[in-house]
Write a protein that holds these residues in place. Structure first.
Motif, PDB file in Angstrom:
ATOM      1  N   UNK A 168      61.936  64.874 -29.804  1.00  0.00           N
ATOM      2  CA  UNK A 168      61.625  65.260 -28.427  1.00  0.00           C
ATOM      3  C   UNK A 168      60.608  66.391 -28.407  1.00  0.00           C
ATOM      4  N   UNK A 169      60.866  67.415 -29.224  1.00  0.00           N
ATOM      5  CA  UNK A 169      59.943  68.558 -29.294  1.00  0.00           C
ATOM      6  C   UNK A 169      58.568  68.102 -29.780  1.00  0.00           C
ATOM      7  N   UNK A 170      58.565  67.212 -30.787  1.00  0.00           N
ATOM      8  CA  UNK A 170      57.290  66.706 -31.308  1.00  0.00           C
ATOM      9  C   UNK A 170      56.485  66.014 -30.216  1.00  0.00           C
ATOM     10  N   UNK A 171      57.167  65.165 -29.429  1.00  0.00           N
ATOM     11  CA  UNK A 171      56.442  64.463 -28.367  1.00  0.00           C
ATOM     12  C   UNK A 171      55.933  65.417 -27.293  1.00  0.00           C
ATOM     13  N   UNK A 172      56.745  66.436 -26.976  1.00  0.00           N
ATOM     14  CA  UNK A 172      56.294  67.427 -25.988  1.00  0.00           C
ATOM     15  C   UNK A 172      55.001  68.082 -26.472  1.00  0.00           C
ATOM     16  N   UNK A 173      54.998  68.482 -27.756  1.00  0.00           N
ATOM     17  CA  UNK A 173      53.808  69.107 -28.330  1.00  0.00           C
ATOM     18  C   UNK A 173      52.621  68.145 -28.317  1.00  0.00           C
ATOM     19  N   UNK A 174      52.868  66.904 -28.728  1.00  0.00           N
ATOM     20  CA  UNK A 174      51.797  65.907 -28.771  1.00  0.00           C
ATOM     21  C   UNK A 174      51.186  65.698 -27.390  1.00  0.00           C
ATOM     22  N   UNK A 175      52.057  65.616 -26.363  1.00  0.00           N
ATOM     23  CA  UNK A 175      51.563  65.365 -25.005  1.00  0.00           C
ATOM     24  C   UNK A 175      50.815  66.584 -24.464  1.00  0.00           C
ATOM     25  N   UNK A 176      51.348  67.777 -24.720  1.00  0.00           N
ATOM     26  CA  UNK A 176      50.674  68.993 -24.253  1.00  0.00           C
ATOM     27  C   UNK A 176      49.277  69.091 -24.857  1.00  0.00           C
ATOM     28  N   UNK A 177      49.188  68.806 -26.152  1.00  0.00           N
ATOM     29  CA  UNK A 177      47.912  68.865 -26.843  1.00  0.00           C
ATOM     30  C   UNK A 177      46.950  67.791 -26.308  1.00  0.00           C
ATOM     31  N   UNK A 178      47.517  66.609 -26.001  1.00  0.00           N
ATOM     32  CA  UNK A 178      46.684  65.532 -25.472  1.00  0.00           C
ATOM     33  C   UNK A 178      46.111  65.931 -24.117  1.00  0.00           C
ATOM     34  N   UNK A 179      46.907  66.642 -23.301  1.00  0.00           N
ATOM     35  CA  UNK A 179      46.414  67.108 -22.010  1.00  0.00           C
ATOM     36  C   UNK A 179      45.271  68.097 -22.194  1.00  0.00           C
ATOM     37  N   UNK A 180      45.405  68.944 -23.195  1.00  0.00           N
ATOM     38  CA  UNK A 180      44.388  69.949 -23.489  1.00  0.00           C
ATOM     39  C   UNK A 180      43.076  69.287 -23.940  1.00  0.00           C
ATOM     40  N   UNK A 181      43.196  68.254 -24.786  1.00  0.00           N
ATOM     41  CA  UNK A 181      42.003  67.622 -25.334  1.00  0.00           C
ATOM     42  C   UNK A 181      41.404  66.568 -24.384  1.00  0.00           C
ATOM     43  N   UNK A 182      42.273  65.875 -23.636  1.00  0.00           N
ATOM     44  CA  UNK A 182      41.801  64.782 -22.775  1.00  0.00           C
ATOM     45  C   UNK A 182      41.608  65.233 -21.332  1.00  0.00           C
ATOM     46  N   UNK A 183      42.338  66.278 -20.944  1.00  0.00           N
ATOM     47  CA  UNK A 183      42.338  66.731 -19.555  1.00  0.00           C
ATOM     48  C   UNK A 183      40.946  66.864 -18.966  1.00  0.00           C
ATOM     49  N   UNK A 184      40.051  67.605 -19.652  1.00  0.00           N
ATOM     50  CA  UNK A 184      38.705  67.771 -19.096  1.00  0.00           C
ATOM     51  C   UNK A 184      37.988  66.448 -18.825  1.00  0.00           C
ATOM     52  N   UNK A 185      38.173  65.439 -19.709  1.00  0.00           N
ATOM     53  CA  UNK A 185      37.534  64.136 -19.477  1.00  0.00           C
ATOM     54  C   UNK A 185      38.146  63.445 -18.262  1.00  0.00           C
ATOM     55  N   UNK A 186      39.481  63.499 -18.182  1.00  0.00           N
ATOM     56  CA  UNK A 186      40.167  62.844 -17.057  1.00  0.00           C
ATOM     57  C   UNK A 186      39.757  63.490 -15.737  1.00  0.00           C
ATOM     58  N   UNK A 187      39.587  64.811 -15.784  1.00  0.00           N
ATOM     59  CA  UNK A 187      39.182  65.521 -14.578  1.00  0.00           C
ATOM     60  C   UNK A 187      37.764  65.096 -14.160  1.00  0.00           C
TER      61      UNK A 187
END
Lengths: 281, 293
Positions: free
Chosen positions: A17-36
């Motif tokens: 669970x913790x691993x997935x939370x970290x993975x998703x948070x990091x994905x938001x950080x790396x992908x967020x600007x593109x999605x925005x």
């Protein structure tokens, strides 16, 4: 003992669970600007800098894409980019595959000298290469031409090393058997050796494709005529031209990055292997 | 036999000729030609004279050049930050859990995107009324809007942040390749011995990753000292000289102001510094036995 056994699935569950939370948070950080950026490009007439800022699209409309496509002459810029990229990739693949071949398999005088000189250029980089390149291209009367854009990076020392490393891994029997049959060195290379190094060629093609597609500085320096600019260079121009039409700029940027992202998504397996291979050698 | 060697030699040069010609003109020549050029006042506009070491004297009295050198060296701060984060990311995506490949791809996207596009996105996110200021104010980290890229004290660090964001995925993949070469029985042995997660990372993972750490540090160091794209697109060295790096300054002097002689001299000074640094790293590295190529 029984207690720990019962605790184990719970513990791995929490860890997962913790691993997935970290993975998703990091994905938001790396992908967020593109999605925005994507969301801005899909909302015509919306100001990015409102309070609170527009983050998620409230409506979806492709109007920005239509407008910027009409305004910017995108087919022209895409054509420029494709010509430059294809020219750059083809020259790099052929020249590095040819130059590296004797360095890996032939015995001849001067082999070590050539190799040492090539290694030296990787340790002593020229900080002013762009200036001398400009003077050279000018002397060749190639300014304002696609050939002038491609020529300075028509072959890279890095690619020569990558190919040499690959050739070294091919058993010498292959070349010997070709010689037995009386084939010329060129035919041996073209018909017997090249098919065996396809993965390395794919890696060089992909790396250079991204390099040439994204290159903006040298094209701006060498091309006087902005209608000859590739996409990345044209984009700096677009940004300066109408700095308040955010939707258009976002749509234009999306158009310029999507092709390379799509290529990457389909070829990432080779790409990742190549990147990894470059360290190990 | 002698004849065979001679024909092989001919074939070798025939194969290499086109590639070596390009390398000679566009790799060797800039290094060689840059040296005599730095002792002249060569510019397109006026006659060229040999002016001895004047360019070098001028360089060391040129406060902008000194500032640009300092900024380029300061940029090295980004190197350890990227390496540490990239190693942690690689450890995170090394597991065999479902969907992990999708995350690897997601983290790699900034690497394949052009710096022009990346710079544009971040300049919007970081502007006064942008998303970053809004979020930071919402969680109470700042009280008023900050003009991140046009404030002297923050601009250079913001550029470093963008460099880091764009580069993390690249180094993560390099480290991931290293991690996947570590035999899993080493981990099992450590677990049998009762070693904790942190101990395993510290005593097994990091030592075995050493060649990768060295290689990545070297290329990231070279990239940091020669940083150009993000600076040129976003700040052009400003505000004032707060983000002026040596590559940007050399570009301004050479390509924009046609001061080819002076720019070559500056380039030569920077090359000597980079050469010294890379020899230092290679020396440091020799024990590790890394052979990047």
């Amino acid at each position: 003992m029984i207690a720990t056994n019962r605790m184990k699935p719970l513990k791995t569950g929490i860890r997962l669970f913790v691993t997935y939370i970290l993975l998703i948070a990091l994905a938001l950080f790396m992908m967020g600007p593109f999605l925005w950026l994507l969301s801005v490009s899909l909302m015509p007439g919306k100001n990015v800098f409102t309070n609170p800022p527009a983050i998620l699209p409230t409506f979806i409309d492709f109007d920005n894409y239509v407008k910027v496509w009409q305004f910017m002459n995108f087919p022209r810029y895409i054509y420029n980019t494709v010509v430059i990229t294809v020219l750059g990739v083809v020259t790099n693949v052929f020249l590095s595959a040819m130059t590296a071949y004797p360095l890996a398999t032939f015995r001849f005088k001067g082999r070590n000298l050539v190799f040492t000189l090539l290694v030296a250029t990787m340790i002593i980089p020229s900080s002013t290469a762009i200036i001398v390149h400009y003077l050279t291209i000018q002397a060749f009367h190639l300014t304002n031409s696609f050939l002038g854009v491609v020529l300075p990076s028509a072959v890279s020392v890095f690619n020569i090393f990558l190919m040499r490393q690959t050739y070294i891994g091919i058993p010498s029997d292959v070349r010997d058997s070709g010689k037995m049959d009386g084939a010329s060195e060129f035919r041996i290379w073209w018909q017997l050796i090249l098919p065996l190094v396809k993965p390395a060629i794919a890696v060089i093609a992909l790396l250079d494709m991204m390099g040439f597609w994204n290159n903006f500085l040298w094209p701006i320096v060498v091309l006087d005529d902005p209608t000859k600019y590739p996409l990345a260079a044209a984009l700096t121009y677009l940004n300066g031209q109408f700095s308040y039409n955010f939707g258009w700029i976002a749509a234009g940027t999306m158009i310029s990055v999507l092709p390379i992202i799509i290529v990457f998504l389909f070829t990432q397996r080779y790409y990742m292997e190549g990147i990894a291979g470059a360290v190990k050698g | 036999m002698k004849n065979g060697m001679r024909s092989e030699s001919f074939a070798a040069w025939a194969f290499m000729a086109p590639g070596l010609l390009i390398v000679a003109i566009f790799v060797f020549w800039p290094i060689i030609y840059g040296i005599p050029l730095s002792f002249t006042d060569y510019s397109v506009i006026s006659e060229t004279h040999f002016i001895g070491v004047d360019n070098f004297v001028k360089a060391f009295n040129d406060s902008n050049f000194i500032i640009s050198l300092w900024n380029s060296l300061l940029y090295i701060i980004v190197v350890p930050v990227i390496q540490i984060l990239a190693i942690l990311m690689a450890i995170l995506v090394n597991g065999k859990i479902p969907g992990v490949k999708i995350f690897r791809t997601a983290y790699y996207l900034p690497v394949v995107t052009s710096m022009v596009a990346v710079a544009l996105i971040w300049s919007w996110l970081l502007s006064n009324n942008g998303v970053i200021n809004f979020m930071l104010m919402k969680i109470g980290l700042i009280n008023e809007q900050v003009s991140w890229l046009s404030t002297s004290s923050t601009a250079l660090f913001v550029l470093m942040f963008i460099t880091m964001w764009k580069g993390l995925g690249y180094y993560m993949m390099l480290y991931l390749a290293g991690l996947q070469n570590i035999p899993s029985d080493l981990y099992e042995a450590a677990r049998v011995d009762g070693a904790g997660r942190m101990r395993v990372i510290w005593n097994i993972t990091l030592p075995l990753l050493r060649p990768h750490i060295m290689f990545c540090t070297l290329i990231s160091l070279m990239g940091a000292i020669r940083i150009f794209d993000e600076v040129y697109i976003l700040t052009k060295g400003g505000p004032g000289t707060s983000t002026l790096t040596s590559s940007v300054y050399i570009f301004q002097k050479g390509i924009e102001q046609f001061n080819f002689g002076y720019a070559s001299a500056l380039g030569l000074i920077v090359s000597v510094i980079i050469g010294a640094l890379s020899i230092f790293v290679f020396r440091f590295n020799a024990k590790g036995g890394v052979n990047p190529y």
